[in-house]
Motif scaffolding. Structure first.
Motif, PDB file in Angstrom:
ATOM      1  N   LEU A 264       0.859  -1.188   0.000  1.00 43.36           N
ATOM      2  CA  LEU A 264       0.000   0.000   0.000  1.00 43.36           C
ATOM      3  C   LEU A 264       0.889   1.230   0.000  1.00 43.36           C
ATOM      4  CD1 LEU A 264      -2.676  -0.731   2.746  1.00 43.36           C
ATOM      5  CD2 LEU A 264      -3.218  -0.112   0.392  1.00 43.36           C
ATOM      6  N   CYS A 265       0.450   2.269  -0.685  1.00 43.24           N
ATOM      7  CA  CYS A 265       1.073   3.572  -0.479  1.00 43.24           C
ATOM      8  C   CYS A 265       0.343   4.239   0.673  1.00 43.24           C
ATOM      9  CB  CYS A 265       0.982   4.434  -1.729  1.00 43.24           C
ATOM     10  SG  CYS A 265       1.714   6.070  -1.506  1.00 43.24           S
ATOM     11  N   ILE A 266       1.087   4.599   1.719  1.00 40.27           N
ATOM     12  CA  ILE A 266       0.490   5.206   2.905  1.00 40.27           C
ATOM     13  C   ILE A 266       0.925   6.665   2.973  1.00 40.27           C
ATOM     14  CG2 ILE A 266       0.176   5.029   5.394  1.00 40.27           C
ATOM     15  CD1 ILE A 266       1.110   2.137   5.220  1.00 40.27           C
ATOM     16  N   TYR A 267      -0.033   7.570   2.774  1.00 45.97           N
ATOM     17  CA  TYR A 267       0.234   9.003   2.864  1.00 45.97           C
ATOM     18  C   TYR A 267      -0.098   9.496   4.271  1.00 45.97           C
ATOM     19  CZ  TYR A 267      -0.070   8.920  -2.298  1.00 45.97           C
ATOM     20  OH  TYR A 267       0.115   8.653  -3.635  1.00 45.97           O
ATOM     21  N   SER A 268       0.658  10.451   4.746  1.00 46.97           N
ATOM     22  CA  SER A 268       0.320  11.099   6.000  1.00 46.97           C
ATOM     23  C   SER A 268      -0.883  12.008   5.782  1.00 46.97           C
ATOM     24  CB  SER A 268       1.512  11.908   6.512  1.00 46.97           C
ATOM     25  OG  SER A 268       1.183  12.566   7.708  1.00 46.97           O
ATOM     26  N   LEU A 269      -1.877  11.895   6.646  1.00 49.23           N
ATOM     27  CA  LEU A 269      -3.103  12.679   6.477  1.00 49.23           C
ATOM     28  C   LEU A 269      -2.827  14.171   6.564  1.00 49.23           C
ATOM     29  CD1 LEU A 269      -6.223  12.524   6.156  1.00 49.23           C
ATOM     30  CD2 LEU A 269      -6.349  12.657   8.656  1.00 49.23           C
ATOM     31  N   THR A 270      -1.935  14.561   7.468  1.00 47.28           N
ATOM     32  CA  THR A 270      -1.565  15.972   7.618  1.00 47.28           C
ATOM     33  C   THR A 270      -0.041  16.053   7.720  1.00 47.28           C
ATOM     34  OG1 THR A 270      -1.519  16.083  10.042  1.00 47.28           O
ATOM     35  CG2 THR A 270      -3.679  16.299   8.960  1.00 47.28           C
ATOM     36  N   ASP A 271       0.455  17.258   7.804  1.00 46.31           N
ATOM     37  CA  ASP A 271       1.893  17.475   7.972  1.00 46.31           C
ATOM     38  C   ASP A 271       2.311  17.531   9.433  1.00 46.31           C
ATOM     39  OD1 ASP A 271       2.309  17.572   5.245  1.00 46.31           O
ATOM     40  OD2 ASP A 271       1.955  19.743   5.135  1.00 46.31           O
ATOM     41  N   SER A 272       1.399  17.174  10.338  1.00 45.66           N
ATOM     42  CA  SER A 272       1.746  17.215  11.756  1.00 45.66           C
ATOM     43  C   SER A 272       2.770  16.141  12.074  1.00 45.66           C
ATOM     44  CB  SER A 272       0.493  16.998  12.619  1.00 45.66           C
ATOM     45  OG  SER A 272       0.046  15.660  12.512  1.00 45.66           O
ATOM     46  N   ALA A 273       3.568  16.383  13.084  1.00 50.32           N
ATOM     47  CA  ALA A 273       4.591  15.412  13.485  1.00 50.32           C
ATOM     48  C   ALA A 273       3.951  14.094  13.902  1.00 50.32           C
ATOM     49  CB  ALA A 273       5.433  15.987  14.621  1.00 50.32           C
ATOM     50  N   GLU A 274       2.799  14.188  14.561  1.00 51.07           N
ATOM     51  CA  GLU A 274       2.122  12.975  15.034  1.00 51.07           C
ATOM     52  C   GLU A 274       1.671  12.097  13.866  1.00 51.07           C
ATOM     53  OE1 GLU A 274       2.040  16.091  18.071  1.00 51.07           O
ATOM     54  OE2 GLU A 274       1.382  16.031  15.974  1.00 51.07           O
ATOM     55  N   LEU A 331       5.545  -7.688  -4.988  1.00 50.32           N
ATOM     56  CA  LEU A 331       4.559  -6.780  -4.398  1.00 50.32           C
ATOM     57  C   LEU A 331       3.188  -7.046  -5.005  1.00 50.32           C
ATOM     58  CD1 LEU A 331       6.415  -3.328  -4.407  1.00 50.32           C
ATOM     59  CD2 LEU A 331       6.290  -5.004  -2.541  1.00 50.32           C
ATOM     60  N   ASN A 332       2.187  -7.176  -4.146  1.00 47.56           N
ATOM     61  CA  ASN A 332       0.792  -7.160  -4.572  1.00 47.56           C
ATOM     62  C   ASN A 332       0.243  -5.779  -4.252  1.00 47.56           C
ATOM     63  OD1 ASN A 332       1.149  -9.831  -5.167  1.00 47.56           O
ATOM     64  ND2 ASN A 332      -0.286 -10.623  -3.659  1.00 47.56           N
ATOM     65  N   HIS A 333       0.168  -4.936  -5.267  1.00 48.15           N
ATOM     66  CA  HIS A 333      -0.166  -3.532  -5.036  1.00 48.15           C
ATOM     67  C   HIS A 333      -1.476  -3.177  -5.746  1.00 48.15           C
ATOM     68  CE1 HIS A 333       0.884   0.670  -4.020  1.00 48.15           C
ATOM     69  NE2 HIS A 333       0.122   0.935  -5.062  1.00 48.15           N
ATOM     70  N   TYR A 334      -2.390  -2.590  -4.973  1.00 47.76           N
ATOM     71  CA  TYR A 334      -3.689  -2.224  -5.525  1.00 47.76           C
ATOM     72  C   TYR A 334      -4.082  -0.782  -5.250  1.00 47.76           C
ATOM     73  CZ  TYR A 334      -4.491  -7.235  -6.163  1.00 47.76           C
ATOM     74  OH  TYR A 334      -4.374  -8.550  -6.555  1.00 47.76           O
ATOM     75  N   SER A 335      -3.639  -0.209  -4.128  1.00 46.80           N
ATOM     76  CA  SER A 335      -4.299   1.006  -3.683  1.00 46.80           C
ATOM     77  C   SER A 335      -3.411   1.829  -2.766  1.00 46.80           C
ATOM     78  CB  SER A 335      -5.596   0.622  -2.954  1.00 46.80           C
ATOM     79  OG  SER A 335      -6.347   1.757  -2.611  1.00 46.80           O
ATOM     80  N   SER A 336      -3.992   2.930  -2.273  1.00 47.68           N
ATOM     81  CA  SER A 336      -3.333   3.843  -1.340  1.00 47.68           C
ATOM     82  C   SER A 336      -4.306   4.217  -0.228  1.00 47.68           C
ATOM     83  CB  SER A 336      -2.868   5.117  -2.054  1.00 47.68           C
ATOM     84  OG  SER A 336      -1.997   4.822  -3.123  1.00 47.68           O
ATOM     85  N   ILE A 337      -3.760   4.680   0.905  1.00 47.17           N
ATOM     86  CA  ILE A 337      -4.584   5.145   2.018  1.00 47.17           C
ATOM     87  C   ILE A 337      -3.892   6.328   2.685  1.00 47.17           C
ATOM     88  CG2 ILE A 337      -5.745   2.963   2.561  1.00 47.17           C
ATOM     89  CD1 ILE A 337      -3.612   2.477   4.682  1.00 47.17           C
ATOM     90  N   TYR A 338      -4.641   7.030   3.537  1.00 42.95           N
ATOM     91  CA  TYR A 338      -4.097   8.089   4.376  1.00 42.95           C
ATOM     92  C   TYR A 338      -4.032   7.593   5.824  1.00 42.95           C
ATOM     93  CZ  TYR A 338      -4.950  11.236   0.452  1.00 42.95           C
ATOM     94  OH  TYR A 338      -4.942  11.846  -0.783  1.00 42.95           O
ATOM     95  N   ALA A 339      -2.979   7.981   6.523  1.00 42.27           N
ATOM     96  CA  ALA A 339      -2.802   7.566   7.914  1.00 42.27           C
ATOM     97  C   ALA A 339      -2.728   8.781   8.817  1.00 42.27           C
ATOM     98  CB  ALA A 339      -1.527   6.742   8.063  1.00 42.27           C
TER      99      ALA A 339
END
Length: 508
Positions: A264-274, A331-339
């Protein structure tokens, strides 16, 4: 009905034509020499013949017959590939596949899990491999995909016991000995990084183990510990098999052996450190739980800190065994998500693996937060580029095969699937041009299968299968004709801003 693919169908290509100014245009010749374009299936989802010719039940057979199976059917008949593989190999050849990835059923080849080889199972795989070789198609074989012989699960809880290492190594030895003269591309395991959670944390994949309050109606299991036991013994079993192959077979058979990861491609939901830290933890669990031991002989620090004593430690021998134990990564790659960061984790008296990650996942930036299995339904071709860049920068430029990529589409005129595949293939090429050592790309799937989530209702195949007909008749979809034209007729793909179109090579 089934049938061979025509040499060309220009009227179908007109449906996909566009006059837009494109960001990238390429043909199959733009990929490196030897690049393996293919498609895949998996034994339980493809073969059927669930109790035929000496096959014993696997944990997937057992789970599919249980009340906890979310699908309407058990998959016993699947796509009937056990009887129709010759027809399917002809279709592969007509499409122009360079490679075919399938999985071997442990419970068909060695019904008791160890010991005697089933002659009928051996004959089936030999016959199918011979057909592939005769058709000029590279044989990419996976040794295990969720079909542990039930007898081993009953005897010692399968992947939760160190006894699995010796049994799996002996099973792999049979595969190498019997098929290695024609198979030069071996994958030991499929998706252990996500199966740990699905099978032993939330319990919605065979063998369906979990514990309250983390799983769904499980009668056995421990969600806080078992995902880590599975991962640990899976890594040791894989690494033992790699050592066996290198010491006993590789010099003669000239093959390679690797492992497959759910990607999965995991993007950070915001630019916050957390949120950035939560995204890093999620990547450490998804990729690092496997790749970090291969490179450094131990688990990532963030994973060890989160799991504590619940995560087994490597002995010095085990650390040496796992280090460098791969020739490639699939790699079995299908999608991305936000964390985003999950602040409630610190309040939990007991945590499962999902809580240890300490992240909440979303499909969109504005969507409702949720932890789900399997995560991700977002169409994001650029996410594949990001994953390949992330792996290259963190773990080095290791050899990678995209072993699964696709989307469901019921229609025979599956234009949306074609656009999806074009965009992801374009992203693969962009990553290669950026330096990634990608050596192959396979569509999931060759034909409609019994899907883990969706049963007979989720149609991923380039080839349609009529599951309402016991003859399981095949019919090529538009995507099969498109893939054939790309691979055999040098048709060019054009992609702009993640959206794909195609015109004939002569028009470009």
């Amino acid at each position: 009905m089934g049938g061979r693919l025509p040499l060309f169908l220009p009227w179908l290509l007109l449906l996909l034509s566009s006059h837009a100014v494109t960001a990238i245009s390429f043909t199959v010749d733009d990929f490196p020499d030897g690049f393996a374009f293919g498609a895949g299936t998996a034994a339980f989802q493809y073969e059927g013949a669930v109790d035929e010719d000496g096959k014993s039940p696997s944990i997937w057979n057992t789970y599919a017959h249980s009340a906890r199976n979310p699908n309407e059917h058990s998959g016993d008949f699947a796509s009937d590939g056990y009887h129709k593989y010759k027809e399917d190999v002809k279709l592969m050849k007509d499409i122009g596949l360079k490679a075919y990835r399938f999985t071997i059923s442990w419970s068909r080849l060695i019904p008791n899990g160890r010991g005697a080889v089933n002659p009928k199972g051996l004959q089936f795989y030999n016959d199918m491999i011979n057909e592939l070789v005769k058709a000029g198609i590279q044989v990419h074989a996976a040794i295990y995909h969720l079909d542990l012989p039930q007898i081993l699960e009953d005897e010692y809880n399968g992947w939760l016991s160190p006894r699995i290492v010796d049994d799996f190594t002996a099973y792999a030895d049979v595969c190498f000995r019997e098929f290695g003269d024609r198979v030069a591309h071996w994958t030991t395991m499929m998706e252990p990084n996500i199966i740990a959670q699905g099978s032993y944390d939330v319990g919605i994949v065979a063998p369906g183990r979990c514990s309250y309050p983390f799983g769904r109606d499980c009668t056995v299991g421990n969600s806080t510990v078992e995902p880590y036991l599975f991962l640990h013994y899976n890594l040791l079993a894989h690494s033992s098999v790699v050592r066996l192959y290198r010491e006993k077979y590789q010099a003669v058979q000239k093959g390679i052996v690797g492992i497959n990861l759910y990607s999965l491609c995991i993007y950070s939901l915001t630019d916050s450190a957390e949120d950035i830290q939560a995204t890093e933890r999620a990547n450490d669990f998804l990729f690092g739980s496997i790749l970090h031991p291969f490179l450094f002989g131990d688990y990532p620090e963030s994973t060890k800190k989160a799991a504590g004593a619940r995560l087994p430690s490597f002995s010095s021998y085990e650390s040496e065994l796992v280090t460098g134990a791969f020739d490639f990564i699939g790699l079995n790659h299908y999608s991305s998500i936000y964390a985003s960061n999950n602040p409630d984790v610190s309040k939990m008296p007991v945590r499962d693996q999902a809580a240890d990650i300490g992240a909440l996942f979303r499909e969109t930036r504005d969507g409702q937060a949720a932890i789900q299995y399997p995560p991700g339904s977002m169409v994001d071709p650029q996410g594949l580029e990001h994953v390949l860049k992330y792996i290259r920068e963190k773990y080095g430029n290791i050899s990678i095969y995209i072993q699964e990529n696709g989307r469901p589409d019921d229609s025979l005129m599956d234009v949306e699937r074609i656009d999806f595949l074009k965009a992801y293939i374009a992203s693969t090429l962009k990553a290669i041009r950026d330096g990634a050592d990608v050596k192959g790309y396979s569509v999931w799937s060759l034909l409609d299968l019994y899907e883990m989530f969706g049963g007979y209702k989720a149609h991923f195949g380039l080839i349609s299968v009529d599951f309402k007909d016991l003859r399981r008749q095949r019919q090529p979809r538009l995507s099969a004709y498109w893939y054939s034209d790309f691979l055999k007729n040098n048709v060019a793909i054009q992609v702009e801003n993640g959206e794909a179109t195609a015109t004939s090579h002569e028009q470009i």
